[in-house]
Motif scaffolding. Structure first.
Motif, PDB file in Angstrom:
ATOM      1  N   GLY A   1       0.836  -1.191   0.000  1.00  0.00           N
ATOM      2  CA  GLY A   1       0.000   0.000   0.000  1.00  0.00           C
ATOM      3  C   GLY A   1       0.873   1.243   0.000  1.00  0.00           C
ATOM      4  N   LYS A   2       0.331   2.343   0.521  1.00  0.00           N
ATOM      5  CA  LYS A   2       1.058   3.607   0.524  1.00  0.00           C
ATOM      6  C   LYS A   2       1.310   4.074   1.951  1.00  0.00           C
ATOM      7  CE  LYS A   2      -0.596   5.274  -3.944  1.00  0.00           C
ATOM      8  NZ  LYS A   2      -1.356   6.341  -4.651  1.00  0.00           N
ATOM      9  N   ASN A   3       2.563   4.457   2.199  1.00  0.00           N
ATOM     10  CA  ASN A   3       2.924   5.102   3.456  1.00  0.00           C
ATOM     11  C   ASN A   3       2.120   6.400   3.559  1.00  0.00           C
ATOM     12  OD1 ASN A   3       4.653   7.240   4.859  1.00  0.00           O
ATOM     13  ND2 ASN A   3       5.682   5.354   5.460  1.00  0.00           N
ATOM     14  N   PHE A   4       1.620   6.712   4.761  1.00  0.00           N
ATOM     15  CA  PHE A   4       0.696   7.844   4.876  1.00  0.00           C
ATOM     16  C   PHE A   4       1.346   9.181   4.512  1.00  0.00           C
ATOM     17  CE2 PHE A   4      -2.420  10.722   6.711  1.00  0.00           C
ATOM     18  CZ  PHE A   4      -3.608  10.103   6.335  1.00  0.00           C
ATOM     19  N   TYR A   5       2.668   9.278   4.633  1.00  0.00           N
ATOM     20  CA  TYR A   5       3.337  10.509   4.221  1.00  0.00           C
ATOM     21  C   TYR A   5       3.111  10.798   2.733  1.00  0.00           C
ATOM     22  CZ  TYR A   5       5.900  11.462   8.532  1.00  0.00           C
ATOM     23  OH  TYR A   5       6.233  11.784   9.822  1.00  0.00           O
ATOM     24  N   GLU A   6       2.942   9.757   1.938  1.00  0.00           N
ATOM     25  CA  GLU A   6       2.757   9.919   0.496  1.00  0.00           C
ATOM     26  C   GLU A   6       1.389  10.481   0.147  1.00  0.00           C
ATOM     27  OE1 GLU A   6       3.723   6.271  -1.625  1.00  0.00           O
ATOM     28  OE2 GLU A   6       4.975   5.639   0.045  1.00  0.00           O
ATOM     29  N   ILE A   7       0.403  10.264   1.014  1.00  0.00           N
ATOM     30  CA  ILE A   7      -0.978  10.625   0.671  1.00  0.00           C
ATOM     31  C   ILE A   7      -1.581  11.614   1.661  1.00  0.00           C
ATOM     32  CG2 ILE A   7      -1.499   8.491  -0.569  1.00  0.00           C
ATOM     33  CD1 ILE A   7      -2.705   7.425   2.049  1.00  0.00           C
TER      34      ILE A   7
ATOM     35  N   MET B   1      -1.873   2.929   4.085  1.00  0.00           N
ATOM     36  CA  MET B   1      -3.164   2.788   3.409  1.00  0.00           C
ATOM     37  C   MET B   1      -3.026   1.642   2.423  1.00  0.00           C
ATOM     38  SD  MET B   1      -5.455   5.397   1.114  1.00  0.00           S
ATOM     39  CE  MET B   1      -6.499   6.066   2.385  1.00  0.00           C
ATOM     40  N   THR B   2      -3.791   0.588   2.645  1.00  0.00           N
ATOM     41  CA  THR B   2      -3.668  -0.622   1.838  1.00  0.00           C
ATOM     42  C   THR B   2      -4.242  -0.409   0.443  1.00  0.00           C
ATOM     43  OG1 THR B   2      -5.797  -1.500   2.573  1.00  0.00           O
ATOM     44  CG2 THR B   2      -3.875  -2.014   3.929  1.00  0.00           C
ATOM     45  N   ASN B   3      -3.994  -1.372  -0.425  1.00  0.00           N
ATOM     46  CA  ASN B   3      -4.474  -1.271  -1.806  1.00  0.00           C
ATOM     47  C   ASN B   3      -5.996  -1.287  -1.914  1.00  0.00           C
ATOM     48  OD1 ASN B   3      -1.855  -1.102  -2.754  1.00  0.00           O
ATOM     49  ND2 ASN B   3      -1.650  -3.296  -3.074  1.00  0.00           N
ATOM     50  N   ASN B   4      -6.681  -1.750  -0.858  1.00  0.00           N
ATOM     51  CA  ASN B   4      -8.155  -1.712  -0.867  1.00  0.00           C
ATOM     52  C   ASN B   4      -8.692  -0.548  -0.018  1.00  0.00           C
ATOM     53  OD1 ASN B   4      -7.487  -2.663   1.635  1.00  0.00           O
ATOM     54  ND2 ASN B   4      -8.878  -4.414   1.614  1.00  0.00           N
ATOM     55  N   ASN B   5      -7.836   0.484   0.174  1.00  0.00           N
ATOM     56  CA  ASN B   5      -8.208   1.735   0.847  1.00  0.00           C
ATOM     57  C   ASN B   5      -8.580   1.572   2.331  1.00  0.00           C
ATOM     58  OD1 ASN B   5      -7.774   3.434  -1.392  1.00  0.00           O
ATOM     59  ND2 ASN B   5      -9.782   2.916  -2.221  1.00  0.00           N
ATOM     60  N   ASP B   6      -8.035   0.556   2.956  1.00  0.00           N
ATOM     61  CA  ASP B   6      -8.173   0.399   4.399  1.00  0.00           C
ATOM     62  C   ASP B   6      -6.874   0.885   5.040  1.00  0.00           C
ATOM     63  OD1 ASP B   6      -9.245  -0.227   6.832  1.00  0.00           O
ATOM     64  OD2 ASP B   6      -8.906  -2.391   6.671  1.00  0.00           O
ATOM     65  N   PHE B   7      -6.816   0.902   6.340  1.00  0.00           N
ATOM     66  CA  PHE B   7      -5.589   1.294   7.044  1.00  0.00           C
ATOM     67  C   PHE B   7      -5.045   0.122   7.852  1.00  0.00           C
ATOM     68  CE2 PHE B   7      -7.991   5.341   6.765  1.00  0.00           C
ATOM     69  CZ  PHE B   7      -7.083   6.077   6.025  1.00  0.00           C
ATOM     70  N   LYS B   8      -3.722   0.020   7.910  1.00  0.00           N
ATOM     71  CA  LYS B   8      -3.049  -0.931   8.784  1.00  0.00           C
ATOM     72  C   LYS B   8      -1.924  -0.186   9.505  1.00  0.00           C
ATOM     73  CE  LYS B   8      -5.233  -4.838   8.032  1.00  0.00           C
ATOM     74  NZ  LYS B   8      -5.969  -5.541   9.106  1.00  0.00           N
ATOM     75  N   LEU B   9      -1.691  -0.569  10.752  1.00  0.00           N
ATOM     76  CA  LEU B   9      -0.681   0.095  11.570  1.00  0.00           C
ATOM     77  C   LEU B   9       0.480  -0.853  11.847  1.00  0.00           C
ATOM     78  CD1 LEU B   9      -3.104   1.701  14.198  1.00  0.00           C
ATOM     79  CD2 LEU B   9      -2.361   2.631  11.997  1.00  0.00           C
ATOM     80  N   ILE B  10       1.690  -0.320  11.818  1.00  0.00           N
ATOM     81  CA  ILE B  10       2.891  -1.110  12.087  1.00  0.00           C
ATOM     82  C   ILE B  10       3.699  -0.431  13.196  1.00  0.00           C
ATOM     83  CG2 ILE B  10       3.000  -2.087   9.765  1.00  0.00           C
ATOM     84  CD1 ILE B  10       5.167  -0.006   9.098  1.00  0.00           C
ATOM     85  N   ASP B  11       4.696  -1.133  13.726  1.00  0.00           N
ATOM     86  CA  ASP B  11       5.648  -0.586  14.712  1.00  0.00           C
ATOM     87  C   ASP B  11       4.963   0.047  15.926  1.00  0.00           C
ATOM     88  OD1 ASP B  11       7.659  -1.467  13.140  1.00  0.00           O
ATOM     89  OD2 ASP B  11       8.211   0.480  12.324  1.00  0.00           O
ATOM     90  N   TRP B  12       4.051  -0.695  16.532  1.00  0.00           N
ATOM     91  CA  TRP B  12       3.348  -0.201  17.712  1.00  0.00           C
ATOM     92  C   TRP B  12       4.216  -0.323  18.955  1.00  0.00           C
ATOM     93  CZ3 TRP B  12       2.589  -4.353  14.715  1.00  0.00           C
ATOM     94  CH2 TRP B  12       2.711  -5.621  15.297  1.00  0.00           C
ATOM     95  N   ARG B  13       3.883   0.478  19.949  1.00  0.00           N
ATOM     96  CA  ARG B  13       4.614   0.468  21.209  1.00  0.00           C
ATOM     97  C   ARG B  13       4.143  -0.699  22.071  1.00  0.00           C
ATOM     98  NH1 ARG B  13       7.499   4.421  23.652  1.00  0.00           N
ATOM     99  NH2 ARG B  13       7.956   4.004  25.835  1.00  0.00           N
ATOM    100  N   SER B  14       5.052  -1.297  22.829  1.00  0.00           N
ATOM    101  CA  SER B  14       4.733  -2.498  23.604  1.00  0.00           C
ATOM    102  C   SER B  14       3.874  -2.214  24.833  1.00  0.00           C
ATOM    103  CB  SER B  14       6.019  -3.199  24.047  1.00  0.00           C
ATOM    104  OG  SER B  14       6.795  -2.334  24.865  1.00  0.00           O
ATOM    105  N   ASP B  15       4.072  -1.053  25.471  1.00  0.00           N
ATOM    106  CA  ASP B  15       3.310  -0.767  26.690  1.00  0.00           C
ATOM    107  C   ASP B  15       3.305   0.729  26.957  1.00  0.00           C
ATOM    108  OD1 ASP B  15       5.322  -0.201  29.299  1.00  0.00           O
ATOM    109  OD2 ASP B  15       6.261  -1.195  27.588  1.00  0.00           O
TER     110      ASP B  15
END
Length: 321
Positions: A90-96, A196-210
């Motif tokens: 998908g696209k990194n949110f900075y791009e869009i 932003m995924t190719n089907n226009n949904d959102f996914k989050l990566i690199d979350w904080r553990s606590d």
């Protein structure tokens, strides 16, 4: 085998990263700026993103946090040494990053990510104090230790005289900052961690553990402050070494790239906070503290830039308040 099969010679290039020293040396050859964290290494193997972390507890907590709300993340697996998930196309949110899509993102977070949690007020207050107050002083000491500084000598930043960091922090109303909103959070919700995924949904990566030892919840204000931080500093451009820093006899000059459409994105964030009756000025001050906390976790000269930017912002926001 050679007699029975047609054999060809194929040239194959590789570099030995078998030790930490070799790994660091090779990274310098290929990356314009090493933005990696000091306690983890990320690998990309075909369609898998693989993370090695020196802290096994942190790794397990990230997985536990994922299990609480898996729909906002990629499909994640973990073993004793690694956390890994499928690469998200998908696209990194900075791009869009523009107003309409950003409004959609905030609505998505409101519905799917920031799920309100009940907790004893005193327990949450303690977690906030540990996370905001204790960690700030701990990270400040670490920054000084990393650079062998006995005191804050950065008196002039971008031609403006800025007070000593200890004087600035003492003026911060931490009691107000402790008054958080308990809910499930990502913990590092800047645009580089939003796809932003190719089907226009959102996914989050690199979350904080606590959050201050709490895995199942954190402070909504912290996620919002991380979003503002990602608008003020474009981390995607930082990784390309697109920044300027100069130290002339402890007179500091720096320039940082911000997110495109910065003014409109801040307007949308303010509007969201107004609708939800949230204190945007508090978010601004917390963003400055986040930059200060980040500074010892990064390498020269970005660590100095974060430190100086934090001082500048704290000074500005305290004056405004």
């Amino acid at each position: 085998f050679i007699k029975q099969k047609k054999t060809i010679i194929k040239k194959h290039f590789w570099e030995d990263i078998g030790t930490i020293e070799k790994y660091k040396f090779i990274k310098k050859k290929y990356e314009k700026y090493d933005f990696s964290k000091i306690n983890e290494i990320i690998y990309f193997e075909k369609d898998n993103v693989i993370k090695f972390h020196t802290n096994k507890t942190d790794l397990k907590n990230k997985y536990k946090k994922y299990l609480i709300n898996p729909s906002v993340f990629p499909l994640v697996k973990v073993n004793n040494e690694f956390l890994y998930y499928k690469y998200i196309y998908g696209k990194n949110f900075y791009e869009i990053a523009e107003s309409k899509v950003f409004r959609r993102l905030l609505q998505w977070c409101d519905k799917k990510l920031w799920k309100k949690k009940k907790i004893k007020k005193l327990s949450f207050l303690r977690a906030c104090k540990k996370f905001y107050f204790d960690k700030t002083y701990s990270r400040l000491n670490l920054f000084m230790k990393n650079n062998n500084y006995k005191t804050d000598s950065f008196k002039y930043i971008n031609n403006k005289k800025i007070p000593n960091i200890n004087k600035l922090i003492k003026k911060v109303n931490f009691t107000k900052i402790y008054q958080g909103i308990p809910c499930y959070i990502h913990g590092d919700l800047q645009f580089d961690n939003i796809i932003m995924t190719n089907n226009n949904d959102f996914k989050l990566i690199d979350w904080r553990s606590d959050f201050g030892g709490l895995i199942n919840l954190g402070d909504l204000y912290y996620d919002l402050s991380k979003i503002l931080g990602g608008i003020l500093i474009n981390y995607k451009e930082i990784k390309k070494n697109n920044f300027y820093y100069k130290n002339n006899l402890n007179k500091i000059f720096f320039k940082l790239p911000s997110s495109k459409n910065k003014k409109f994105l801040i307007y949308e964030l303010k509007k969201y906070c107004l609708n939800k009756k949230l204190d945007f000025k508090k978010i601004e001050l917390m963003t400055a503290l986040i930059f200060l906390n980040m500074s010892p976790m990064h390498k020269n000269p970005f660590d100095k830039i974060l430190f100086c930017y934090a001082k500048t912002l704290i000074n500005e926001k305290i004056d405004k308040n």
